[in-house]
Design a protein around this motif. Structure first.
Motif, short mmCIF file in Angstrom:
data_model
loop_
_atom_site.label_atom_id
_atom_site.label_comp_id
_atom_site.label_asym_id
_atom_site.label_seq_id
_atom_site.Cartn_x
_atom_site.Cartn_y
_atom_site.Cartn_z
N ILE A 386 0.95 -1.25 0.08
CA ILE A 386 -0.11 0.01 0.01
C ILE A 386 0.96 1.27 -0.11
N VAL A 410 -4.98 -1.10 7.61
CA VAL A 410 -4.93 -2.34 6.62
C VAL A 410 -5.76 -3.36 7.25
N GLN A 428 -8.78 -1.43 2.39
CA GLN A 428 -8.80 -0.13 2.78
C GLN A 428 -10.16 0.69 2.95
N ASP A 532 -7.63 6.77 -0.98
CA ASP A 532 -6.34 5.73 -0.83
C ASP A 532 -6.74 4.56 -1.51
N LEU A 536 -4.54 2.38 -4.61
CA LEU A 536 -4.34 0.78 -4.54
C LEU A 536 -4.99 0.05 -5.77
#
Length: 557
Positions: A386, A410, A428, A532, A536
């Motif tokens: 990540i 996580v 996430q 985020d 990913l």
């Protein structure tokens, strides 16, 4: 009238009164000496459900090597345990974090599905955990009381959200403007004529582990002092049987089973040790551990997480004094070998249909499982991945040279093979944004030293290397920079210059001082980018198949 007739009438009256006195004595005197039998009450408890409507995947879906969890099976297990006692006096309770950090199926609808599912399962009372504040206190009150989301509206306009069927409790989360608790501090339930008090406790350290905007205007007070205060208040009302629903926990030493208490350590041990004798049972949570303890003469339990366990607590109460005279507990695995609950199945199907096809969209592929299993350094393959993904999302546009990820963000492993959007989201689920900021080399060193104050190892991108000196001295909360644990920091192979400035990427949670990383708030020239989870998914798609990164970025020296 003859004299004998008067004497006989008088004699009959006397004899009758005497007989009546004997009867009254027979009815009254023995009853005063016969105690009422004790009353048995069943508590069914869970904690840290985190919106896991469907069975968790991978290693998170097992406990004691048994496939476990899923709301369909949780509801059935609760019903079966209640039916075993064959009494209408079961109370179902929870110790916080029922929502937040949830899989997509619940999180996409602001965890309304999880609250509905728990209501259908018969939950009565729950303490507020730290994750109940993930979207702020106003949102928590909406979750309790009902109404459509103020920005996103109703998930299903044909069926507006009605609120929780159970009552949230939080004795130590206070509104600073009024000095009053945000939610009721306790609740009283009556069973067969005796009253039982339930106090809800949120961990005092909540401000250190949630986004600051989520707890704005609130103060969190000491668990021991607050619980003892309300226990005394309950006793003043004649309530002697008292249960604390504590969102704080402990951890067993290695090898302890789900019904063991092997060298339990952690904050809950000290908290329970400070509780007054008025408190009889403690249902705990937060650490996602399973244990079944007796501490300081009282039962203390935790049912792991994700609805994989239910704690069955039997309390025996003296109806004369109203106090608990005996309590015992057992943790029961929520296996998937029971009939799924039909109402839960319908609820899950309803929200699955509302979610639509986005969940199944394939976003990437892994060549092998990528897990959260930590190396001795504290690095994990998935945490490192990540961090690499976030650096890749910001290196060109923002000139970032390193990235760091908090391990608590996580939430699930990635299995080998194709990765769907839903799986990536489950890894996430917090909805954080990628933030890039300037830190000097000295500030970066201090940030890494702060890991040994917060006891959380930041997951570094592949550009970072450093040594942890095991003989070094950690800093303090007041001065993390005083630590001497971190040495030899390099970025891109070059030693970090304390006076130079570096563009560093992290999520918005860390950038805001989350998890106690206050040094991050000293950064300058902040730039807030995309979500985020999008970073990913982009990384997984661009590098397919992705393998597990090595955990060699931190060296123990």
């Amino acid at each position: 009238m003859p004299r004998w007739s008067v004497s006989r009438r008088t004699l009959l009256i006397v004899i009758g009164l005497a007989a009546l006195a004997v009867v009254v004595a027979a009815l009254v005197v023995p009853r005063a000496n016969v105690a009422r039998p004790p009353i048995d009450v069943q508590l069914l408890a869970l904690n840290d459900f985190h919106g896991n409507l469907e069975p968790p995947s991978g290693s998170s879906g097992k406990i004691d090597e048994v496939d476990a969890g899923g709301a369909e099976y949780l509801a059935t297990q609760l019903r079966l345990l209640a039916e075993q006692v064959q009494r209408p006096d079961t109370i179902t309770v929870a110790a916080g974090d029922l929502i937040g950090a949830s899989p997509l199926l619940s999180a996409a609808f602001h965890d309304e599905p999880a609250i509905e599912a728990l209501g259908l399962a018969g939950l009565d009372l729950a303490s507020v955990g730290n994750h109940e504040f993930d979207e702020g206190s106003d949102e928590l009150l909406r979750i309790q009381n009902g109404g459509c989301h103020p920005q996103d509206g109703c998930a299903d306009p044909a069926r507006p959200y009605a609120g929780a069927d159970f009552q949230y409790l939080s004795a130590n989360a206070f509104v600073t403007a009024t000095g009053e608790p945000l939610l009721p501090p306790y609740a009283i339930r009556e069973v067969q004529g005796v009253r039982i008090g339930f106090i809800g406790m949120t961990l005092e350290g909540t401000p250190d582990i949630v986004t600051q905007s989520g707890i704005e205007g609130l103060a969190f007070r000491d668990e021991v002092e607050t619980a003892n205060r309300y226990a005394a208040e309950l006793q003043e009302q004649g309530v002697q049987a008292i249960v604390v629903l504590l969102h704080e926990g402990g951890t067993q030493a290695g090898g302890g089973g789900i019904n063991d208490c092997t060298n339990l350590t952690g904050p809950a041990v000290d908290i329970v040790g400070g509780f007054s004798d008025a408190i009889d049972v403690v249902v705990s949570g937060h650490t996602h551990q399973a244990y079944n303890c007796v501490l300081d003469g009282r039962v203390v339990t935790s049912a792991s997480s994700f609805g994989r366990l239910v704690t069955d607590i039997d309390m025996r109460i003296d109806p004369s004094s109203g106090d608990v005279v005996e309590a015992r507990a057992r943790n029961v695995v929520v296996g998937r070998d029971v009939a799924p609950d039909a109402a839960q199945k319908d609820l899950i199907g309803h929200y699955r249909a509302l979610l639509g096809p986005v969940a199944a969209e394939e976003v990437g592929e892994t060549s092998a499982p990528i897990t959260r299993e930590a190396a001795p350094s504290g690095e994990t393959p998935l945490g490192n991945l990540i961090a690499d993904a976030q650096l890749a999302a910001t290196d060109d546009e923002q000139g970032a040279v390193a990235a760091f990820m908090n391990p608590g963000g996580v939430r699930a492993d990635l299995d080998a093979g194709p990765v769907t959007y839903e799986e990536a989201f489950t890894v996430q689920p917090f909805g954080n944004y990628i933030t890039t900021l300037d830190l000097t080399g000295a500030q970066l060193d201090c940030l890494l030293e702060q890991q040994f104050v917060t006891e959380r190892v930041l997951q570094p991108s592949a550009t970072v290397r450093y040594v942890v000196r095991q003989a070094g001295t950690p800093g303090t909360g007041a001065d993390p920079c005083a630590g001497t644990k971190v040495d030899g920091i390099t970025i891109g192979g070059a030693p970090v210059d304390p006076a130079a400035t570096y563009r560093i990427t992290m999520n918005s949670f860390i950038a805001g001082g989350g998890d106690g990383f206050s040094v991050a708030t000293q950064g300058a020239n902040d730039f807030v980018g995309g979500a985020d989870v999008d970073a990913l998914t982009a990384y997984l798609g661009a590098n397919r198949p992705v393998g597990p990164p090595a955990t060699d970025r931190i060296t123990l020296g």
